[in-house]
Design a protein around this motif. Structure first.
Motif, mmCIF file in Angstrom:
data_model
loop_
_atom_site.group_PDB
_atom_site.id
_atom_site.type_symbol
_atom_site.label_atom_id
_atom_site.label_comp_id
_atom_site.label_asym_id
_atom_site.label_seq_id
_atom_site.Cartn_x
_atom_site.Cartn_y
_atom_site.Cartn_z
ATOM 1 N N SER A 1 0.866 -1.189 0.000
ATOM 2 C CA SER A 1 0.000 0.000 0.000
ATOM 3 C C SER A 1 0.897 1.231 0.000
ATOM 4 C CB SER A 1 -0.930 0.014 1.218
ATOM 5 O OG SER A 1 -0.180 -0.015 2.425
ATOM 6 N N SER A 2 0.424 2.280 -0.649
ATOM 7 C CA SER A 2 1.203 3.523 -0.727
ATOM 8 C C SER A 2 0.593 4.529 0.237
ATOM 9 C CB SER A 2 1.176 4.064 -2.160
ATOM 10 O OG SER A 2 1.918 5.250 -2.247
ATOM 11 N N PHE A 3 1.334 4.857 1.301
ATOM 12 C CA PHE A 3 0.727 5.619 2.392
ATOM 13 C C PHE A 3 1.132 7.093 2.436
ATOM 14 C CE2 PHE A 3 4.552 3.548 4.076
ATOM 15 C CZ PHE A 3 5.205 4.583 4.721
ATOM 16 N N TYR A 4 2.030 7.526 1.558
ATOM 17 C CA TYR A 4 2.432 8.932 1.565
ATOM 18 C C TYR A 4 3.064 9.256 0.224
ATOM 19 C CZ TYR A 4 4.532 13.335 3.231
ATOM 20 O OH TYR A 4 4.872 14.656 3.406
ATOM 21 N N THR A 5 2.802 10.452 -0.278
ATOM 22 C CA THR A 5 3.433 10.867 -1.534
ATOM 23 C C THR A 5 3.622 12.371 -1.535
ATOM 24 O OG1 THR A 5 3.322 10.631 -3.940
ATOM 25 C CG2 THR A 5 1.297 11.249 -2.848
ATOM 26 N N LYS A 6 4.635 12.826 -2.253
ATOM 27 C CA LYS A 6 4.838 14.260 -2.444
ATOM 28 C C LYS A 6 5.604 14.469 -3.750
ATOM 29 C CE LYS A 6 7.532 16.400 0.489
ATOM 30 N NZ LYS A 6 8.237 16.814 1.710
ATOM 31 N N VAL A 7 5.552 15.681 -4.262
ATOM 32 C CA VAL A 7 6.285 16.029 -5.475
ATOM 33 C C VAL A 7 7.504 16.834 -5.056
ATOM 34 C CG1 VAL A 7 6.216 17.269 -7.674
ATOM 35 C CG2 VAL A 7 4.196 16.009 -6.879
ATOM 36 N N ILE A 8 8.692 16.398 -5.501
ATOM 37 C CA ILE A 8 9.923 17.060 -5.085
ATOM 38 C C ILE A 8 10.758 17.430 -6.308
ATOM 39 C CG2 ILE A 8 9.962 15.807 -2.904
ATOM 40 C CD1 ILE A 8 12.183 14.044 -4.018
ATOM 41 N N ASN A 9 11.708 18.309 -6.077
ATOM 42 C CA ASN A 9 12.660 18.698 -7.113
ATOM 43 C C ASN A 9 13.417 17.469 -7.590
ATOM 44 O OD1 ASN A 9 15.184 19.585 -8.310
ATOM 45 N ND2 ASN A 9 14.763 21.607 -7.490
ATOM 46 N N THR A 10 13.466 17.269 -8.891
ATOM 47 C CA THR A 10 14.084 16.050 -9.427
ATOM 48 C C THR A 10 15.588 15.989 -9.205
ATOM 49 O OG1 THR A 10 13.981 14.570 -11.334
ATOM 50 C CG2 THR A 10 14.618 16.851 -11.777
ATOM 51 N N ASN A 11 16.221 17.144 -8.891
ATOM 52 C CA ASN A 11 17.662 17.157 -8.602
ATOM 53 C C ASN A 11 17.948 17.109 -7.108
ATOM 54 O OD1 ASN A 11 18.384 17.341 -11.337
ATOM 55 N ND2 ASN A 11 18.076 19.545 -11.337
ATOM 56 N N ALA A 12 16.886 17.150 -6.297
ATOM 57 C CA ALA A 12 17.072 17.154 -4.846
ATOM 58 C C ALA A 12 17.443 15.757 -4.360
ATOM 59 C CB ALA A 12 15.794 17.612 -4.150
ATOM 60 N N ARG A 13 18.197 15.700 -3.283
ATOM 61 C CA ARG A 13 18.517 14.404 -2.679
ATOM 62 C C ARG A 13 17.276 13.897 -1.950
ATOM 63 N NH1 ARG A 13 23.183 11.715 -2.145
ATOM 64 N NH2 ARG A 13 23.455 10.297 -0.403
ATOM 65 N N ASP A 14 16.899 12.647 -2.231
ATOM 66 C CA ASP A 14 15.681 12.089 -1.640
ATOM 67 C C ASP A 14 15.719 12.109 -0.119
ATOM 68 O OD1 ASP A 14 15.242 11.515 -4.271
ATOM 69 O OD2 ASP A 14 15.402 9.335 -4.075
ATOM 70 N N ALA A 15 16.919 12.025 0.436
ATOM 71 C CA ALA A 15 17.083 11.808 1.874
ATOM 72 C C ALA A 15 16.316 12.804 2.729
ATOM 73 C CB ALA A 15 18.573 11.870 2.231
ATOM 74 N N VAL A 16 16.282 14.069 2.325
ATOM 75 C CA VAL A 16 15.679 15.086 3.190
ATOM 76 C C VAL A 16 14.171 14.891 3.329
ATOM 77 C CG1 VAL A 16 17.466 16.771 2.649
ATOM 78 C CG2 VAL A 16 15.378 16.758 1.303
ATOM 79 N N HIS A 17 13.561 14.085 2.449
ATOM 80 C CA HIS A 17 12.106 13.914 2.485
ATOM 81 C C HIS A 17 11.666 12.655 3.222
ATOM 82 C CE1 HIS A 17 11.601 17.236 -0.342
ATOM 83 N NE2 HIS A 17 12.651 16.752 -0.964
ATOM 84 N N VAL A 18 12.621 11.835 3.659
ATOM 85 C CA VAL A 18 12.287 10.572 4.309
ATOM 86 C C VAL A 18 11.501 10.800 5.596
ATOM 87 C CG1 VAL A 18 13.296 8.613 5.549
ATOM 88 C CG2 VAL A 18 14.149 9.230 3.284
ATOM 89 N N ILE A 19 11.942 11.757 6.396
ATOM 90 C CA ILE A 19 11.341 11.974 7.720
ATOM 91 C C ILE A 19 9.856 12.323 7.615
ATOM 92 C CG2 ILE A 19 11.457 13.358 9.837
ATOM 93 C CD1 ILE A 19 13.855 11.530 9.426
ATOM 94 N N ASP A 20 9.495 13.190 6.668
ATOM 95 C CA ASP A 20 8.102 13.628 6.558
ATOM 96 C C ASP A 20 7.167 12.460 6.293
ATOM 97 O OD1 ASP A 20 8.831 16.216 7.012
ATOM 98 O OD2 ASP A 20 8.830 16.820 4.911
#
Length: 701
Positions: free
Chosen positions: A434-453
């Protein structure tokens, strides 16, 4: 208030993008010059090598050097060649900055307004730049063309010095202003300059719970996973680290598929562990499922779960009436398949563009989308079949790159799109598909900063304990913060041979790992800043600030930021502990691999659903892009729910016949879609909806 903050943030984002664009164009222009002049420069090198050899020969043999030169090249040609070389030459220490002056007018179109509209505040280190900005404002307001004598220059870096000063020693207005505007971007990103009235660029301390409140929290306790006492924390983590270092050092030779060569760690790639018969068994189960149109699937899942009831009107606070539900589902499908409201209206008899547009505006806001998503995830979590895939305590996150076909602030150039721009739909997937969270991020951004949210702010009943990401999803600071918040962070490390392990104590205490232990944990910086790090973690835990925002700021801060440095050191402890566990346990490595495979399988389904407009986003605003991504996520979850229900019915039938292979069910995924029709005329007919007690008949032929 929120609108005002958004406008301030957007204004500075425009400046940020313009500076990035300016730098990118300068680099590209330099590359073009080098390409165009490459052949001519090479010819000059060959000529001057021949001339040099002639001069050497003239000296060695006592021949008139001019005679020797003319034997190689006529004098007129030599003079002409020198002039050509002058035109081809660039400064010895050249970079693309000397090409930017012609682009100054691009900045001048908006920067005077920007400097007058925004109020900046700074730390002491940024005061020279603040004075320079005052000077530029004064020149703008008075119409002066020359930079006045005594103008602040302390902010000008060595790289800019040779451009800011002309040959006669006067200050070049264009370069002075460009240097200041580029430094403004850097200082705001690093936190040394804040913007009054901003959400994203405030003073760092404003993001955290107030100091007096934090002091009182010490007596009442927090929801953090560590002791508030730094010595207790250090004793516990030191014990954990030393225990693992000692065990691995003693057993490294016995670890299958792991070896250390020349100070580098190597882990053998895992063999596939999905039996061939599992694929055949999955195909057998799916062959039993009835064919269904996506419209009917959504109606059925809505009737089972009530997820459509979560689209409460933002003004009236009322859920959709029975006659409005097909409109809600049509709008959801229009956005989730990316065909858009206009095309959906053309393909859906009885539902108009206006009805869907009204629904999208008033019912499909962030909170409603999140509630609908959580309803589907919770329903799926309770299905008995889902327990074969795990218990919902682990998850993974991965990005799906999407090209953006219009000019958008949230889209950036990326080699993946050639000359185009794109964004990334970053999705969190549970171990139950199941997919429980999604967001749109800058494609050049490092994914790591969005893990916590994603781990903290999903609204489902899932209790995530362990989370997997790919290599791009980790930094030392994410390791530290996830531990403080009570999550086990477990990325797949493709660059493990280059990973740096850290030790508390002497590397020589662990002889077989000594060459791998290339760093010492700075205990002093942790002790001095532990309380501030906990205050930051508590602020994120309680929703005072988003993890992505604060981690992004910490990542761009200068090295001297003690909180960022302390969190990094704490993260290095956790990363080292994780790597030691990773190489010690093949089952952990397999668990991570399976978790990430589930995310990749979901991306495949997402691309099949998101077929409209060639899979491109055509929305300019980030909020509109997020609405599409959320709608896509709801469709994915609806399909996963429908498949799980019918796969459950199929397994019940096989169980009654005594032919069920329970050992293979863990390899079956509810993300198949061959039996689902995404195309054609779309009709939402509530009269034909099934209940959980009256499901469609299975195919048994």
């Amino acid at each position: 208030m929120n609108l005002s903050q958004d406008l301030v943030d957007r204004a500075f984002e425009i400046h940020d993008k313009q500076i990035l664009s300016l730098q990118s164009k300068g680099r590209k222009q330099q590359e073009e010059i080098q390409k165009q002049n490459g052949k001519a420069v090479n010819e000059k090198i060959v000529h001057y090598a021949d001339l040099g050899a002639a001069l050497i020969k003239a000296r060695d043999e006592g021949i008139d050097p001019f005679v020797m030169l003319e034997m190689v090249m006529p004098w007129e040609k030599f003079v002409e060649s020198v002039e050509e070389a002058k035109k081809l030459s660039r400064p010895l220490n050249y970079d693309y900055l000397d090409l930017l002056e012609s682009r100054f007018n691009y900045l001048r179109k908006y920067t005077p307004t920007l400097l007058n509209a925004l109020e900046f505040r700074s730390t002491k280190s940024a005061e020279p730049l603040m004075r320079a900005l005052d000077t530029i404002r004064e020149m703008n307001n008075t119409g002066k063309r020359k930079v006045p004598e005594g103008a602040p220059l302390d902010f000008v870096s060595n790289r800019w010095q040779k451009h800011v000063f002309d040959e006669d020693g006067t200050i070049n207005r264009h370069y002075y202003e460009m240097a200041a505007l580029m430094e403004l971007r850097n200082y705001v990103r690093s936190g040394d300059i804040s913007i009054v009235g901003s959400r994203q660029y405030r003073d760092f301390d404003e993001y955290l719970v107030p100091q007096n409140e934090w002091k009182s929290i010490h007596s009442t306790g927090t929801r953090l996973a560590v002791s508030l006492n730094v010595e207790e924390y250090l004793e516990e983590r030191t014990t954990s680290l030393i225990h693992r270092l000692r065990w691995v050092s003693e057993n490294i030779d016995a670890l299958e598929g792991v070896n250390v060569e020349k100070g580098r760690l190597h882990v053998k790639r895992l063999e596939k562990d999905v039996p061939e018969e599992a694929k055949q068994y999955s195909a057998t189960l799916y062959s039993m499922l009835p064919r269904v149109k996506l419209t009917d699937l959504l109606l059925e899942v809505a009737s089972w779960t009530g997820f459509d009831e979560q689209f409460i009107h933002a003004s009236t606070n009322r859920p959709p009436k029975a006659e409005e539900k097909p409109i809600v589902l049509a709008a959801l499908m229009a956005m989730g398949t990316n065909i858009g409201l206009t095309k959906m209206a053309d393909a859906t008899p009885g539902i108009s563009y206006h009805q869907m547009a009204n629904t999208a505006q008033w019912r499909m806001y962030d909170d409603a989308m999140n509630r609908a998503q959580a309803t589907l995830v919770n329903f799926h979590h309770r299905r008995s079949l889902a327990s074969y895939w795990r218990d919902g305590s682990t998850s993974s996150s991965d990005g799906m790159r999407v090209q953006v076909g219009v000019s958008s602030l949230s889209a950036d150039p990326n080699p993946h799109y050639g000359s185009g721009k794109g964004a990334t739909i970053y999705r969190f997937v549970s171990d139950q598909f199941s997919s429980f969270y999604t967001k749109v991020i800058n494609t050049n951004a490092r994914d790591a900063v969005h893990v916590i949210d994603g781990l903290l702010h999903h609204e489902s009943d899932l209790s995530i304990e362990e989370h997997y990401t790919d290599t791009a999803g980790y930094t030392d600071q994410v390791f530290g913060l996830t531990h403080l918040l009570g999550f086990r962070f477990a990325p797949r490390l493709r660059d493990l041979s280059d990973a740096k392990l850290y030790v508390i104590g002497k590397p020589s205490d662990f002889p077989k790992l000594e060459n791998l232990l290339r760093g010492q944990i700075d205990m002093k910086v942790i002790r001095e800043n532990y309380d501030d790090v906990l205050r930051l973690a508590h602020s994120i835990r309680e929703g005072k600030v988003s993890g992505a925002l604060i981690m992004g700021k910490l990542g761009s801060y200068a090295r001297q930021n003690k909180v960022a440095k302390a969190l990094r050191e704490m993260g290095r402890i956790e990363k080292t502990i994780f790597i030691l566990d990773y190489i010690s346990s093949e089952s952990m490595r397999r668990r991570i691999q399976r978790g990430l495979n589930k995310g990749e399988a979901m991306n495949a389904l997402a691309r099949a659903i998101f077929f409209g407009k060639h899979g491109e986003l055509r929305e300019r605003a980030l909020q509109d892009q997020l609405q599409r991504a959320s709608a896509l996520n709801i469709l994915i979850n609806a399909i996963s729910v429908w498949n799980t229900v019918y796969l459950g019915k199929a397994t019940d039938l096989l169980r009654s016949k005594g032919t069920l292979r329970e050992d293979l069910l863990k390899h079956v995924s509810p993300l198949g879609w061959e039996h689902i029709n995404f195309l054609g005329e779309y009709r939402f007919d509530p009269e034909r909806v099934t209940t959980l007690e009256s499901l469609r008949p299975l195919n048994q032929g």
